[in-house]
Motif scaffolding. Structure first.
Motif, PDB file in Angstrom:
ATOM      1  N   ASP A  82      -1.225  -9.255   2.072  1.00 34.12           N
ATOM      2  CA  ASP A  82      -1.334  -7.802   2.399  1.00 34.12           C
ATOM      3  C   ASP A  82      -2.747  -7.602   2.953  1.00 34.12           C
ATOM      4  O   ASP A  82      -2.767  -6.523   3.935  1.00 34.12           O
ATOM      5  CB  ASP A  82      -0.921  -7.144   1.188  1.00 34.12           C
ATOM      6  N   GLY A  95      -2.332   1.620  -2.918  1.00 34.89           N
ATOM      7  CA  GLY A  95      -1.404   1.079  -2.087  1.00 34.89           C
ATOM      8  C   GLY A  95      -0.438   0.064  -2.768  1.00 34.89           C
ATOM      9  O   GLY A  95      -0.645  -0.348  -4.050  1.00 34.89           O
ATOM     10  N   SER A 121       0.553   4.185  -5.988  1.00 33.78           N
ATOM     11  CA  SER A 121       0.646   3.808  -4.579  1.00 33.78           C
ATOM     12  C   SER A 121      -0.166   4.545  -3.621  1.00 33.78           C
ATOM     13  O   SER A 121      -0.544   4.085  -2.533  1.00 33.78           O
ATOM     14  CB  SER A 121       2.170   3.644  -4.151  1.00 33.78           C
ATOM     15  N   SER A 122      -0.088   5.815  -3.822  1.00 30.31           N
ATOM     16  CA  SER A 122      -1.018   6.953  -2.973  1.00 30.31           C
ATOM     17  C   SER A 122      -2.717   6.623  -3.091  1.00 30.31           C
ATOM     18  O   SER A 122      -3.189   6.944  -2.185  1.00 30.31           O
ATOM     19  CB  SER A 122      -0.591   8.402  -3.095  1.00 30.31           C
ATOM     20  N   LYS A 166      -1.304  -8.907   7.141  1.00 29.30           N
ATOM     21  CA  LYS A 166      -0.197  -8.205   7.067  1.00 29.30           C
ATOM     22  C   LYS A 166       0.880  -8.362   7.959  1.00 29.30           C
ATOM     23  O   LYS A 166       2.136  -8.021   7.852  1.00 29.30           O
ATOM     24  CB  LYS A 166      -0.669  -6.815   6.900  1.00 29.30           C
TER      25      LYS A 166
END
Length: 439
Positions: free
Chosen positions: A338, A411, A407-408, A342
């Motif tokens: 990631d 990530g 996640s905001s 990616k």
């Protein structure tokens, strides 16, 4: 010419490589005489149960149904927490009543029968409803189904502890998971072959009805097990008994360490949905992805469950550690990709392969910890262990569901990194656990 009668002893001996005199650790003499038949009946019951669970997968199948019915997204996000924690939270209170029962197989049979009824209900919703009302109906039925799963969980380890010898319980879990994995592979192949065709809510309704039928078969088969009366002390007012049993966390150090370790091992199952999300975000082939992920999950069970089960009868502690090491390592690999490569996520088969390896690790953790807690205690103490640990894990699961809100900020890769670091600490604690298969 009449067919030769199937001899459970022969099948049992082949499955567990029982060449010497029958091993009957931690069960009484009467139960020892019927171990082969009980072993086969339990495997068949577990097979149908695991197969139904796989067909009605809350991580993949149920979300797809709800999406096809135009159910609001906020309801879909409740699926996994409700299914997992709903079956765990009430167990401390259920156990107070189960302890009063000298025969407990009927509790498991009742639980699977109720799950079947709930699944038939969800199938009817898929056929006849849509939108918010469909979502609310599915959530309500899923809550009822999760509570029924709680009945099964409390009773299962008690029945196995009374009917299956101590060094054969891991093989039992492994063989049933392996057999169910075989049919899940078939289901995954079906989705792959029909990847370009629409799979309607009505089709899913038929699929869920099939899951309900499997639970009916599991219930009937489990009722044929020969279980002899066991301990019934410790029953009483559910709330009072439940609160008093929490005290074992303070007085029983090995059990306390196991509960903490098991809670930290949740990092593997919590990371799984984020693997799927990463794959979905980087590919448009959703139908094929569904098939690939179902296939990878089934193959992982098929290829690893029997190995983990037999290994657990040697050392369930080592099985948990090795499984967690695999799952944690895979997490770090995904984080590395990631952050630095990616573009690899756009290759459709990359994440399903990684998910396959993760599932192998998780299968080791799951079978290892089930065998460990079953062998850690006997009698009603086992019931207390299962109920206390599952209830606490249920609360932790609900709270851990909030990790998705990060996640905001960090990530998906950041979330997987956090969960992988938790896995490292869990492995360290697992190494401190005592061995339970030595005597």
């Amino acid at each position: 010419m009449p067919l030769k009668k199937i001899n459970p002893d022969n099948i049992y001996n082949k499955l567990v490589n029982e060449e010497d005199a029958r091993v009957c650790k931690a069960i009484d003499e009467k139960a020892c005489k019927v171990v082969p038949g009980n072993f086969l009946l339990t495997i068949i019951s577990y097979f149908f149960n695991k197969l139904a669970d796989a067909v009605a997968n809350a991580k993949v199948v149920l979300p797809w149904i709800m999406e096809s019915l135009n159910v609001p997204l906020f309801l879909i996000s409740f699926l996994v927490p409700i299914k997992e924690s709903g079956s765990l939270l009430p167990q401390l209170f259920i156990a107070a009543y189960v302890r009063k029962l000298p025969i407990r197989k009927w509790v498991w049979s009742l639980g699977t029968f109720l799950q079947a009824l709930c699944m038939f209900g969800i199938a009817l919703v898929a056929w006849n409803m849509e939108g918010l009302n469909a979502g609310l109906a599915i959530i309500a039925l899923l809550i009822a189904m999760s509570l029924a799963r709680g009945l099964c969980s409390v009773a299962a380890k008690d029945v196995v502890g009374k009917t299956i010898p101590k060094t054969r319980r891991g093989a039992l879990n492994g063989l049933s998971a392996m057999l169910a994995g075989l049919l899940v592979v078939v289901l995954g192949v079906y989705f792959l072959l029909n990847g370009e065709k629409p799979f309607s809510a009505q089709n899913f309704g038929v699929l869920l009805s099939l899951a309900g039928f499997f639970w009916i078969l599991a219930s009937i088969t489990y009722g044929q097990i020969k279980e002899y009366p066991g301990e019934t002390d410790g029953g009483g007012n559910a709330f009072t008994v439940a609160i008093s049993k929490l005290g074992i966390l303070k007085t029983d150090k090995p059990f306390r360490l196991f509960v903490i370790t098991r809670a930290l091992f949740l990092c593997s199952v919590l990371s799984a949905p984020f693997f799927v999300i990463i794959a979905q975000q980087n590919s448009d082939a959703n139908a094929y992805l569904l098939g690939l992920f179902i296939l990878s999950s089934g193959l992982a069970d098929l290829l690893s469950a029997n190995f983990w089960g037999k290994f657990s009868d040697v050392s369930s502690k080592k099985v948990m550690i090795i499984g967690a090491t695999i799952a944690t390592t895979v997490g770090f690999v995904v984080v590395f990709i990631d952050f630095f490569y990616k573009e690899l996520f756009s290759i459709i088969w990359i994440m399903p392969i990684i998910y396959f390896i993760l599932s192998i690790g998780y299968q080791g953790i799951r079978i290892g910890r089930k065998t460990y807690i079953t062998d850690l205690a006997e009698g009603n103490k086992r019931t207390d262990y299962v109920a206390v640990s599952n209830t606490l894990i249920g609360f932790i699961l609900l709270l851990s569901g909030l990790i998705g809100t990060l996640s905001s900020f960090i990530g998906l890769g950041g979330i997987i990194l956090v969960l992988s670091l938790v896995g490292v600490f869990a492995i360290y604690l697992a190494k401190q656990l005592p061995e339970v298969q030595e005597d």
